[in-house]
Design a protein around this motif. Structure first.
Motif, PDB file in Angstrom:
ATOM      1  N   ALA A 292     -35.660  14.111  -1.929  1.00  0.00           N
ATOM      2  CA  ALA A 292     -34.608  13.294  -2.811  1.00  0.00           C
ATOM      3  C   ALA A 292     -35.441  12.217  -3.621  1.00  0.00           C
ATOM      4  CB  ALA A 292     -33.486  12.715  -1.974  1.00  0.00           C
ATOM      5  N   GLY A 293     -36.877  12.031  -3.069  1.00  0.00           N
ATOM      6  CA  GLY A 293     -37.564  10.878  -3.713  1.00  0.00           C
ATOM      7  C   GLY A 293     -38.671  11.400  -4.532  1.00  0.00           C
ATOM      8  N   SER A 294     -39.763  10.827  -4.885  1.00  0.00           N
ATOM      9  CA  SER A 294     -40.744  11.089  -5.750  1.00  0.00           C
ATOM     10  C   SER A 294     -41.961  11.650  -5.017  1.00  0.00           C
ATOM     11  CB  SER A 294     -41.046   9.929  -6.406  1.00  0.00           C
ATOM     12  OG  SER A 294     -42.380  10.183  -7.120  1.00  0.00           O
ATOM     13  N   VAL A 295     -42.478  12.882  -5.199  1.00  0.00           N
ATOM     14  CA  VAL A 295     -43.601  13.620  -4.865  1.00  0.00           C
ATOM     15  C   VAL A 295     -44.636  13.831  -5.833  1.00  0.00           C
ATOM     16  CG1 VAL A 295     -44.391  15.485  -3.372  1.00  0.00           C
ATOM     17  CG2 VAL A 295     -42.527  14.542  -2.854  1.00  0.00           C
ATOM     18  N   THR A 296     -45.980  13.630  -5.695  1.00  0.00           N
ATOM     19  CA  THR A 296     -46.900  13.763  -6.628  1.00  0.00           C
ATOM     20  C   THR A 296     -47.624  14.585  -5.648  1.00  0.00           C
ATOM     21  OG1 THR A 296     -46.488  12.037  -7.711  1.00  0.00           O
ATOM     22  CG2 THR A 296     -48.461  13.364  -8.283  1.00  0.00           C
ATOM     23  N   GLY A 297     -47.968  15.926  -5.598  1.00  0.00           N
ATOM     24  CA  GLY A 297     -48.655  16.575  -4.760  1.00  0.00           C
ATOM     25  C   GLY A 297     -48.186  17.963  -4.465  1.00  0.00           C
ATOM     26  N   ASN A 298     -49.027  18.859  -3.741  1.00  0.00           N
ATOM     27  CA  ASN A 298     -48.218  20.289  -3.600  1.00  0.00           C
ATOM     28  C   ASN A 298     -47.658  20.047  -2.107  1.00  0.00           C
ATOM     29  OD1 ASN A 298     -49.740  21.175  -5.877  1.00  0.00           O
ATOM     30  ND2 ASN A 298     -51.769  21.181  -4.610  1.00  0.00           N
TER      31      ASN A 298
ATOM     32  N   PRO B 193     -30.899  16.567  -5.886  1.00  0.00           N
ATOM     33  CA  PRO B 193     -30.563  15.637  -7.139  1.00  0.00           C
ATOM     34  C   PRO B 193     -31.256  14.065  -7.102  1.00  0.00           C
ATOM     35  CG  PRO B 193     -28.308  16.475  -6.524  1.00  0.00           C
ATOM     36  CD  PRO B 193     -29.272  16.672  -5.331  1.00  0.00           C
ATOM     37  N   GLY B 194     -31.952  13.732  -7.994  1.00  0.00           N
ATOM     38  CA  GLY B 194     -32.529  12.528  -7.869  1.00  0.00           C
ATOM     39  C   GLY B 194     -34.081  12.538  -7.625  1.00  0.00           C
ATOM     40  N   ALA B 195     -34.517  13.939  -7.065  1.00  0.00           N
ATOM     41  CA  ALA B 195     -35.906  14.050  -6.766  1.00  0.00           C
ATOM     42  C   ALA B 195     -36.796  14.251  -8.072  1.00  0.00           C
ATOM     43  CB  ALA B 195     -35.975  15.511  -5.932  1.00  0.00           C
ATOM     44  N   ARG B 196     -38.060  13.805  -7.843  1.00  0.00           N
ATOM     45  CA  ARG B 196     -38.994  14.000  -8.778  1.00  0.00           C
ATOM     46  C   ARG B 196     -40.238  14.503  -8.220  1.00  0.00           C
ATOM     47  NH1 ARG B 196     -43.090  11.351 -10.887  1.00  0.00           N
ATOM     48  NH2 ARG B 196     -43.531  11.456 -13.113  1.00  0.00           N
TER      49      ARG B 196
ATOM     50  N   GLN C 215     -35.895  16.252 -10.887  1.00  0.00           N
ATOM     51  CA  GLN C 215     -36.786  16.700 -11.952  1.00  0.00           C
ATOM     52  C   GLN C 215     -38.087  17.552 -11.175  1.00  0.00           C
ATOM     53  OE1 GLN C 215     -36.983  12.353 -12.703  1.00  0.00           O
ATOM     54  NE2 GLN C 215     -37.295  13.087 -14.893  1.00  0.00           N
ATOM     55  N   PHE C 216     -38.650  18.379 -11.999  1.00  0.00           N
ATOM     56  CA  PHE C 216     -39.433  19.279 -11.243  1.00  0.00           C
ATOM     57  C   PHE C 216     -40.674  19.766 -12.166  1.00  0.00           C
ATOM     58  CE2 PHE C 216     -41.068  23.383  -9.939  1.00  0.00           C
ATOM     59  CZ  PHE C 216     -41.886  23.053  -8.966  1.00  0.00           C
TER      60      PHE C 216
END
Lengths: 104, 132
Positions: A58-64, A75-78, A95-96
């Protein structure tokens, strides 16, 4: 066994490895490996590759993201990165950007 | 849905490195933290740090408002308030803080330097230490 909770005010820079469940409310940079469920809560920031069991974001993830089970982008995830799992859902409002690999 | 992913709000703000977990890196931030697993790396915490009986910390520097140890802790401890080594604890390193409690059954090796005013007659007899 008790699960691991990275609280909202906490930042971990490095590698986290666990046999249990992980809940991230704060910030993780590096690598996150869990054998059980991983929950990235709203407000959490993860700049790391994630390997785990059932994964909810539900939060923000940058990575595989690589799950042995399912991945749910709520909803709200990035999420910026590739997602690999047997079952994947992307909720309206998530967002994906990245590739999806469903192992078919 | 196989599994509910919402959590009770009672979990909020409670940071914990679980017993099956291992962290290799740096931990920093605000709030209390309990370590039941293994941490290799420095900790800088504005809050209370608890190292459970099953927990172990191997660091160069551990900074927190307070530290309570029942497990293993190695490193330079810099604390605003109290350091408590409970029975069964194994602490190795120097302690700088407001107070230090070493319980019967706790192992400790290192230097202890607490912040308090010495009476004048002792202050004079003190070996020279970098003073302003």
């Amino acid at each position: 066994m008790a699960s691991t909770i990275i609280g909202a005010g906490i930042t971990i820079e490095g590698e986290i490895t666990t046999d249990d469940e992980v809940v991230v409310q704060g910030t993780v940079r590096g690598k996150l490996t869990a054998k059980d469920a991983v929950t990235i809560e709203s407000g959490a920031v993860v700049e790391a590759d994630i390997v785990g069991g059932p994964l909810a974001v539900a939060g923000s993830v940058t990575g595989n993201i690589h799950s042995s089970d399912r991945v749910d982008l709520q909803p709200g995830a990035r999420v910026v990165g590739n997602v690999k799992a047997t079952r994947i859902t992307i909720a309206d409002g998530a967002q994906f950007k990245g590739n999806v690999d469903m192992d078919v | 849905m196989a599994r509910s992913t919402t959590r009770p709000s009672s979990d909020l703000g409670q940071a914990r490195i679980g017993s099956g977990a291992r962290v290799h890196g740096r931990i920093a931030g605000d709030g209390d933290l309990t370590i039941e697993g293994r941490v290799e790396g420095d900790i800088f915490l504005r809050g209370e740090l608890t190292v459970d009986a099953s927990g172990s910390v191997e660091a160069e520097t551990v900074e927190a408002d307070e530290i309570t140890v029942s497990g293993t802790l190695q490193g330079e401890l810099r604390v605003k308030g109290a350091v408590r080594a409970l029975s069964g604890a194994r602490v190795r390193g120097n302690v700088q803080g407001g107070s230090f409690a070493l319980e019967d059954g706790a192992e400790f090796s290192g230097r202890v330097e607490l912040d308090f005013e010495l009476p004048a007659e002792l202050e004079e007899a003190q070996p020279a230490r970098g003073r302003r």
